[in-house]
Write a protein that holds these residues in place. Sequence first.
Motif, mmCIF file in Angstrom:
data_model
loop_
_atom_site.group_PDB
_atom_site.id
_atom_site.type_symbol
_atom_site.label_atom_id
_atom_site.label_comp_id
_atom_site.label_asym_id
_atom_site.label_seq_id
_atom_site.Cartn_x
_atom_site.Cartn_y
_atom_site.Cartn_z
ATOM 1 N N VAL B 275 0.842 -1.196 0.000
ATOM 2 C CA VAL B 275 0.000 0.000 0.000
ATOM 3 C C VAL B 275 0.880 1.250 0.000
ATOM 4 O O VAL B 275 0.620 2.214 -0.732
ATOM 5 C CB VAL B 275 -0.944 -0.006 1.224
ATOM 6 C CG1 VAL B 275 -1.709 1.302 1.308
ATOM 7 C CG2 VAL B 275 -1.913 -1.169 1.130
ATOM 8 N N ALA B 276 1.945 1.220 0.794
ATOM 9 C CA ALA B 276 2.847 2.371 0.860
ATOM 10 C C ALA B 276 3.439 2.670 -0.515
ATOM 11 O O ALA B 276 3.469 3.819 -0.951
ATOM 12 C CB ALA B 276 3.958 2.112 1.869
ATOM 13 N N LEU B 279 0.728 4.220 -2.812
ATOM 14 C CA LEU B 279 0.409 5.610 -2.481
ATOM 15 C C LEU B 279 1.594 6.513 -2.821
ATOM 16 O O LEU B 279 1.433 7.615 -3.330
ATOM 17 C CB LEU B 279 0.060 5.740 -0.996
ATOM 18 C CG LEU B 279 -1.162 4.924 -0.564
ATOM 19 C CD1 LEU B 279 -1.390 5.082 0.923
ATOM 20 C CD2 LEU B 279 -2.389 5.364 -1.335
ATOM 21 N N ILE B 285 -5.742 7.681 -2.591
ATOM 22 C CA ILE B 285 -6.475 6.713 -1.782
ATOM 23 C C ILE B 285 -7.979 6.899 -1.956
ATOM 24 O O ILE B 285 -8.769 6.022 -1.669
ATOM 25 C CB ILE B 285 -6.062 6.840 -0.296
ATOM 26 C CG1 ILE B 285 -6.534 5.638 0.534
ATOM 27 C CG2 ILE B 285 -6.601 8.110 0.319
ATOM 28 C CD1 ILE B 285 -5.739 4.410 0.330
#
Lengths: 349, 368
Positions: B275-276, B279, B285
């Motif tokens: 996820v990091a 993003l 998001i």
Amino acid sequence: MSTPTTAPSPSATGAPPAPARRAARRRPQIRELGVLLAVVVLIAATWLHNPGFLSHQGVRDLFLGATVLAVLAIGQALVLITKNVDLSVGSVMGLSAFGTGILFVTFPGLPVPVVMFAGVLIGLLCGLANGLLVTTVQVPALVVTLGTLYAYRGLNHWWAGGGQVNAHDMPESFLALGRIPVLGVPLPAAIAVLVVVVVGLYLAHFRSGRELYAIGSNADAARLSGIPAGRRVITAFAVNGALAGLAGVLFAARYGTVDSTVGTGMELQVVAAAVVGGVAIAGGVGTVYGAALGAVLLTTITAALPIWQIDQFWQQAVVGALILAAIGLDRLLALRTARKLRGGGARGA
Amino acid sequence: MPVAPERVITSPAPAPAAGPDRPGGARRMASLLSLRESPVVAALVVALLGASLFVDMFASGRNISFLLLSIAAIALMALPMTLIVVTGEIDLSVASTLALTSATLGVLWESGVPIETALWICLAVGAGLGALNGVLVTVMGLPSLAVTIGTMALYRGLAYVLLGDRAVASYPQSWVSGSRDPFLGIEGLPWIAVAVLVLAVLFAVLLHATPIGRSLFDIGNNDEAAHFTGTPVRWTKFWLFTLSGTVAAGAGVFWTLQYGTSRADTAFGLELQVVAAVLLGGVSIFGGVGSVLGVMCGVLLLGVIRNALQLFGLSSEVLQIVTGLILIASVVTPNLVARVRAARAPAPASVSAPVPDSTDRPHNGEQS
């Protein structure tokens, strides 16, 4: 314990007609009663299966085990209600736990309450930083706290440098906190109960508490109706941080051994506890009583599995299934309430 | 779905001067390199230059190969995650899917299933796990963040149920080294990196050059509007989650063979890294904004920094701080830039919706 929920709303926002309001209100109550029932049934059945489960020692373990998770879940509930999320709580708790331990090592003469306060303060500052980032730069909380999850944990690793603080570094009076009984329950559990009652009353009866729900339901509408949404959200994050700090202090008191890995991976367990307890990730719904009950339920399952001679390895799968069941149930109840509201409106017309 | 996504970040609505124009073919170009991912591309270039200049062993073939191997699984999972986040959803169960597939492979292999068959079974299992996420999100209408937190615990738990704390490590040596073999004998280019690159190109074409990709952005911008204009929103999301599970299973197979072991605690916490990276790569998001190129740069940037710091002798602790700060900076920067631009641009009198000041925004594109 599960009665007050969202009931006495001072209706800051436009109130729907009375029957509809009652129907809408009943939902969280059912939700928390369900979790409470699950806890009671689980404990009763396990006790019938093996009375040793509710021995003096067993109860104390249960209380202490649930305390840390419950305190974290209460804070998380505050943040979730505003439609935000704080993934950094595990790291904050670790930072505060290690900070507590290291203070005892560096300043052996420091009074215990001062050190505990410092631990809470560390959490408060971390939470404040999260809240400020989320609100002033308008960055989504999921991203901010994912970032601070790494940053705080890294800070802790860097600070601890692979070392750890052991029980003999901490004063006996601090370690005894985990054992002192207050009205029959260990002190940490009593603190957790106090926290849940205070925060619960605040959310239910204070204007600024109710406003958190308004922000979570519709932030724009809340803002337009004059609620200082930014400030409220910062407060929610700060309180959540302070509670994570408190959890760290309690952790240190209970286990006596603290290293830089304390609380790793805890964040999702905390969100899980709140979700199981009926706090909606979509914001605006839920109570801290539910969140605390969710934490108790998760802890009880962990404690009960070995007594049912179920392999410990099933624990996480059970927790996962429970989360899915909880949000599924929530959805069903929401749909039913929506139908009822529509039905009520038709009758009224 | 909380509406008004991207009000602040990409579209300084009243000032069309600099912002990427939405309509037309220029949009495709804009989405390829917009304000949001140019920082990560620049950061990657700087990191690569700095690392090759100042870190001794960095530019060696051996090290590049090691670097690419270490990020392959994250890169794989980040591809479908990009598409999912573009539609405004999220899948936190990918690392657990990886672990459960790895455990399945271990159990199958132990019980004498030929490895080729086991691989296909694993992919099917992954597809099934992803499909379950998809059903829970689309049929039951549950928020994907909550669903995948649940299945994250469930799938990880099932991996423990299958393997306990044992490890299966009896894989044939030829298979274990297979994915690490250099492609066409080029040193520093492991076979798996080529596979990831090919997949990345396929995903990029799918997202940026097909009607399906177009519809993913539409869903992310406003899924109700997308629904009313005839986009099969639910089907699309269902297939995205299934795809995510399948690719995570592929990553699980690769992981197992790369390290030659199956363990239940494999890749613990890796979902947050995925996820990091997504993003960091400029995907919003809230949905509706993002590119495969940006995400691949994000994955690579995290990998390069980790690798360079390790070679530099800095501990992984520092890396964690750096990762966190980079992630925060990557979301703060575009906001600040947009604000500065908005402040500089002469504000037209007829601004209908002023940017809400100093207030929060919903944390993600969850729907109730």
